[in-house]
Each structure stands twice: as structure tokens, then as C-alpha cells.
Design an enzyme around this catalytic site. Structure first.
Site, PDB file in Angstrom:
ATOM      1  N   CYS A   6       0.480  -1.041  -0.095  1.00 45.17           N
ATOM      2  CA  CYS A   6       0.626   0.356  -0.286  1.00 45.17           C
ATOM      3  C   CYS A   6       0.904   0.846   0.401  1.00 45.17           C
ATOM      4  CB  CYS A   6      -1.621  -0.137   1.345  1.00 45.17           C
ATOM      5  SG  CYS A   6      -2.047  -1.387   1.174  1.00 45.17           S
TER       6      CYS A   6
ATOM      7  N   ASN B 237     -10.303   0.129   0.828  1.00 42.46           N
ATOM      8  CA  ASN B 237      -8.803   0.542   0.411  1.00 42.46           C
ATOM      9  C   ASN B 237      -8.212  -0.205  -1.102  1.00 42.46           C
ATOM     10  OD1 ASN B 237      -6.099  -0.098   1.036  1.00 42.46           O
ATOM     11  ND2 ASN B 237      -6.145  -1.623   3.327  1.00 42.46           N
TER      12      ASN B 237
ATOM     13  N   HIS C 267      -3.022   7.288   3.668  1.00 45.14           N
ATOM     14  CA  HIS C 267      -2.928   5.743   3.026  1.00 45.14           C
ATOM     15  C   HIS C 267      -4.347   5.408   3.586  1.00 45.14           C
ATOM     16  CE1 HIS C 267      -3.724   1.815   1.849  1.00 45.14           C
ATOM     17  NE2 HIS C 267      -3.289   1.121   3.037  1.00 45.14           N
TER      18      HIS C 267
HETATM   19  O1  UT7 Z   1      -3.425  -1.459   4.303  1.00 44.78           O
HETATM   20  C1  UT7 Z   1      -3.435  -1.681   5.112  1.00 44.78           C
HETATM   21  C2  UT7 Z   1      -4.280  -2.838   5.334  1.00 44.78           C
HETATM   22  N1  UT7 Z   1      -4.423  -3.232   6.975  1.00 44.78           N
HETATM   23  C3  UT7 Z   1      -5.584  -2.255   7.218  1.00 44.78           C
HETATM   24  O2  UT7 Z   1      -4.702  -1.777   7.927  1.00 44.78           O
HETATM   25  C4  UT7 Z   1      -6.177  -3.322   8.939  1.00 44.78           C
HETATM   26  C5  UT7 Z   1      -5.753  -2.646   9.949  1.00 44.78           C
HETATM   27  N2  UT7 Z   1      -6.585  -2.670  11.334  1.00 44.78           N
HETATM   28  C6  UT7 Z   1      -7.595  -3.050  11.660  1.00 44.78           C
HETATM   29  O3  UT7 Z   1      -8.619  -2.243  10.239  1.00 44.78           O
HETATM   30  C7  UT7 Z   1      -8.929  -3.620  12.226  1.00 44.78           C
HETATM   31  O4  UT7 Z   1      -7.881  -3.841  13.285  1.00 44.78           O
HETATM   32  C8  UT7 Z   1      -9.476  -4.150  11.809  1.00 44.78           C
HETATM   33  C9  UT7 Z   1     -10.604  -2.969  11.021  1.00 44.78           C
HETATM   34  C10 UT7 Z   1      -9.182  -5.299  10.442  1.00 44.78           C
HETATM   35  C11 UT7 Z   1     -10.846  -4.736  12.894  1.00 44.78           C
HETATM   36  O5  UT7 Z   1     -11.381  -3.340  13.955  1.00 44.78           O
HETATM   37  P1  UT7 Z   1     -10.908  -4.252  15.278  1.00 44.78           P
HETATM   38  O6  UT7 Z   1     -11.322  -2.783  15.838  1.00 44.78           O
HETATM   39  O7  UT7 Z   1      -9.389  -3.546  15.848  1.00 44.78           O
HETATM   40  O8  UT7 Z   1     -11.533  -4.780  16.000  1.00 44.78           O
HETATM   41  P2  UT7 Z   1     -11.176  -6.478  16.598  1.00 44.78           P
HETATM   42  O9  UT7 Z   1      -9.969  -7.498  15.467  1.00 44.78           O
HETATM   43  O10 UT7 Z   1     -10.011  -5.695  17.609  1.00 44.78           O
HETATM   44  O11 UT7 Z   1     -11.957  -7.230  16.361  1.00 44.78           O
HETATM   45  C12 UT7 Z   1     -13.478  -7.186  17.634  1.00 44.78           C
HETATM   46  C13 UT7 Z   1     -14.521  -7.799  17.271  1.00 44.78           C
HETATM   47  C14 UT7 Z   1     -13.876  -9.332  17.573  1.00 44.78           C
HETATM   48  O12 UT7 Z   1     -15.416 -10.128  18.376  1.00 44.78           O
HETATM   49  P3  UT7 Z   1     -14.965 -10.098  19.994  1.00 44.78           P
HETATM   50  O13 UT7 Z   1     -14.157 -10.628  20.480  1.00 44.78           O
HETATM   51  O14 UT7 Z   1     -14.694  -8.206  20.292  1.00 44.78           O
HETATM   52  O15 UT7 Z   1     -16.305 -11.219  20.097  1.00 44.78           O
HETATM   53  C15 UT7 Z   1     -14.415  -9.511  16.655  1.00 44.78           C
HETATM   54  O16 UT7 Z   1     -14.556 -10.882  16.018  1.00 44.78           O
HETATM   55  O17 UT7 Z   1     -14.890  -7.803  16.328  1.00 44.78           O
HETATM   56  C16 UT7 Z   1     -15.176  -9.049  15.590  1.00 44.78           C
HETATM   57  N3  UT7 Z   1     -14.948  -9.189  14.545  1.00 44.78           N
HETATM   58  C17 UT7 Z   1     -16.026  -8.230  13.528  1.00 44.78           C
HETATM   59  N4  UT7 Z   1     -17.332  -8.414  13.598  1.00 44.78           N
HETATM   60  C18 UT7 Z   1     -18.309  -8.486  12.034  1.00 44.78           C
HETATM   61  C19 UT7 Z   1     -13.960  -9.067  13.330  1.00 44.78           C
HETATM   62  N5  UT7 Z   1     -14.149  -8.900  11.760  1.00 44.78           N
HETATM   63  C20 UT7 Z   1     -15.555  -8.398  11.858  1.00 44.78           C
HETATM   64  C21 UT7 Z   1     -16.985  -8.023  11.154  1.00 44.78           C
HETATM   65  N6  UT7 Z   1     -17.972  -8.006  11.307  1.00 44.78           N
HETATM   66  N7  UT7 Z   1     -15.880  -7.972   9.855  1.00 44.78           N
END
Ligand code: UT7
Length: 317
Positions: free
Chosen positions: A115, A269, A239
Site C-alpha cells: 500500500c 482500501n 493511505h
Molecule cells: O493497507 C493496510 C491493510 N490493513 C489494515 O489497515 C488493517 C488494520 N486493522 C484494522 O483496520 C482493524 O484492526 C480491523 C478493521 C481489521 C478490525 O477492527 P478492530 O477494531 O481491531 O476489531 P477486532 O479485531 O479487535 O475485533 C473486535 C470484535 C471481535 O469480536 P470479540 O472478540 O470482541 O467478540 C471480532 O471477532 O469484532 C469481531 N469482528 C467482526 N465483527 C463483525 C472482526 N471482524 C468483524 C466483522 N464483522 N467483519
């Protein structure tokens, strides 16, 4: 980060273009196929919808043609094509195909820094102009939908396809690039990667944490080198990964989020395309005036990072 040598030939952006596939996938459509929701995706990422389809070469030709038209240049005037992409259509030759279809008669290379690719390509093109090229076409394009696991709710809501292009032209006197920074930390490859022929694998939380730090470090290095502070920046073009990453980076840099260019709510993205798409959107909206200081800052898998400080239109203050 090296300083720009005094007297090196500078450049300015004289045209830009964008391309997005027609097919739109809304958050609700995604929620119909996996355990997620529009509400979760909007609040955790800022993405409302994304566009998918097309090939890397096809989208590149579309954005590149627009950029040439805006610059008022016929294809024979371009001295080099730099295509930033992490999703080439073939093992090699995607840039050559774009060169051929645009009717260019110059060298064509691909740059892969995930990216951060557009930042790497933009710096490289400025370097080629410093070494004698008169005009460069820099395109950032990715078709991440082809390497996204559409059953993985941890990644599928994020990634999409698109392309953005700029024409760089050599100028007499100071150019637009005041300072640049490129970084990489290969020890972080295991948190965001894709095997050849495989799909994107990611430890989202860890990428989030590192991304904010990498962007802030890179932007601060470039601003220090340029001799400016956050207060001087009229527009930051980050980005487009996650609105919360953009917010956190802006907070730490001391740049109000209102000064950030954002398109991710409708594009998702798009990797190498995300910075030129956001830049073009801000330019089309008239958000940049001659002499404004613009900070471009990216991060990506690898992990890589890169920043450029531009004085829009070049010249002295
Ligand atoms: O170009 C670079 C590419 N990558 C990135 O920029 C990614 C960087 N990371 C992020 O943007 C974020 O970490 C994410 C959007 C991927 C995830 O957001 P988060 O606030 O870090 O969520 P998390 O991984 O801490 O998950 C929170 C909760 C979890 O459930 P529990 O354990 O709290 O019950 C996940 O299982 O949300 C759940 N979860 C979802 N729920 C609904 C994870 N993905 C999803 C989903 N829909 N798509």
C-alpha cells in the site's frame, strides 16, 4: 532519509486521473454472505461500500489516459511510466501493457511496496526527473479483490480495486517535492502478507497499532526534513485503510482530521491507488491552492511506509 540535492531538477504534478470499477458492493451485500454488519464495518473502518472488478492494466490505462489529457500531453511526450501495484495481472509485463495501450514510447516499470507503492513510485519518478527525464507518468493501481478471501470477515470488508495517476513534469527552479521519506521493516511481514497465488492474511489489530506508528514516524521525518511543522500542512493525504487509523495518525501528528483527504467510505482500501484517488478527489474539490503544503503519507504490508511533502505548484514560498 537523504536530503534533495540543491540544484536537482524538480517537478510538478500537471495532470491527474482516476478509475474505479462500476460494480459496487455495499456493506449490506457483504453482510448477506458472512457474519458481519453494515454497522460494524462503518464504525470500525469508515467504509460504506467498495468497488470491485476490472484488471490492473485496464484500470491503469483509464486513469493514465485522463492524467495525460488533463496535462495536455500526447503519449510521445512521456519519458517513463512507473506503475505501482501489488496485484500485477501477470508475473511481468503489466506496466508494458499499459505503456502499449496508452501509446507511450518509453520505458515502463512496476513498483511493488504494497500500500506504500504510490509513495515509492512518486519518489522514484522525481529521481528520474532529477536525472534528466522531462515527464513521468506515475500510476497506482490495485485489484485486491482478486487476492481477497471473500469468506474471511477479518479482511473482506476492507479491500477493493481502483487506480489513480499523476503526470509529473520537470520545471525550471524549485519543484514541488520539498522532502521525502521511505521506510521498511521486514520483521513485520508476518502480520500482513500474501503468498504468491494466495490471499491476504492479516493480524488486523497489530497492523492497526503498527500502521499509526509507521505513518507518524514517516510523516514526521519528511516534515522535519522539509523544515515545516504540522501547522503548515494544508492538506494531508493518508493511505485509505481505516478512518480510525487516519484519525489516530492525525491526532498524533497534530493535524485536524478536517485537513485530511478521505475517499475510503466509497472506495475501501485500494492499496497503491488509495493515495492518488484521495489526492485527486481533494484536487477536484478545489481543496488545494498554489503554494499550499501537502503531506502524502502511506503504509503497507512488508511493512513499508513512505511520505512526501509537496509545495503545490512548486516554486519558492
Ligand atoms: O493497507 C493496510 C491493510 N490493513 C489494515 O489497515 C488493517 C488494520 N486493522 C484494522 O483496520 C482493524 O484492526 C480491523 C478493521 C481489521 C478490525 O477492527 P478492530 O477494531 O481491531 O476489531 P477486532 O479485531 O479487535 O475485533 C473486535 C470484535 C471481535 O469480536 P470479540 O472478540 O470482541 O467478540 C471480532 O471477532 O469484532 C469481531 N469482528 C467482526 N465483527 C463483525 C472482526 N471482524 C468483524 C466483522 N464483522 N467483519
Amino acid at each position: 532519509m537523504p536530503a534533495i540535492r540543491p540544484g536537482a531538477t524538480g517537478a510538478v504534478i500537471s495532470g491527474w486521473g482516476t478509475a474505479l470499477p462500476e460494480k459496487v458492493i455495499s456493506n449490506d451485500e457483504l453482510a448477506a454472505t458472512m457474519d458481519t454488519s453494515d454497522e460494524w464495518i462503518r464504525t470500525r473502518t469508515g467504509i460504506h461500500e467498495r468497488r470491485v472488478g476490472g484488471s490492473t492494466a485496464g484500470l491503469s490505462v483509464e486513469s493514465g489516459r485522463q492524467a495525460l489529457e488533463m496535462a495536455g500531453l500526447t503519449p510521445d511526450r512521456i519519458d517513463v511510466l512507473v506503475l505501482a501495484t501489488t496485484t500485477p495481472d501477470k508475473q511481468w509485463g503489466t506496466a508494458s501493457l499499459v505503456q502499449h495501450e496508452l501509446g507511450l514510447s518509453c520505458g515502463a516499470i512496476e513498483v511493488n511496496a504494497a500500500c506504500s507503492g504510490f509513495m515509492y513510485g512518486l519518489v522514484q519518478a522525481h529521481g528520474m526527473i532529477a536525472m534528466g527525464a522531462d515527464r513521468a507518468l506515475v500510476i497506482g493501481t490495485d485489484t485486491l479483490s482478486r487476492i481477497t478471501d471473500w469468506d474471511d470477515r477479518g479482511t473482506a470488508p476492507l479491500f477493493a480495486d481502483g487506480s489513480g495517476a499523476v503526470v509529473l513534469e520537470a520545471v525550471d527552479g524549485p519543484g514541488q517535492l520539498l522532502a521525502w521519506d521511505l521506510d521498511a521493516d521486514g520483521s513485520l511481514l508476518p502480520i500482513l502478507w500474501a503468498d504468491v497465488g494466495g490471499t491476504i492474511k492479516m493480524e488486523g489489530k497489530e497492523v492497526f497499532r503498527r500502521a499509526v506508528r509507521l505513518m507518524v514516524d514517516s510523516a514526521e521525518k519528511a516534515m522535519t526534513q522539509a523544515g515545516i511543522t504540522a501547522d503548515d500542512v494544508s492538506l494531508v493525504v493518508p493511505h485509505q485503510a481505516n478512518i480510525r487509523i487516519i484519525q489516530a495518525a492525525c491526532d498524533r501528528l497534530g493535524i485536524p482530521i478536517e485537513r485530511a483527504a478521505t475517499v475510503l467510505h466509497r472506495t475501501g482500501n485500494t492499496s497503491s491507488a488509495s493515495i492518488p484517488l484521495a489526492l485527486a478527489d481533494a484536487l477536484d474539490a478545489g481543496r488545494v491552492q498554489h503554494g499550499d503544503l501537502v503531506l502524502l503519507v502511506g503504509f503497507g504490508g512488508g511493512m513499508t511506509a513512505g511520505s512526501c511533502v509537496l509545495r503545490w505548484g512548486g516554486g519558492v514560498e
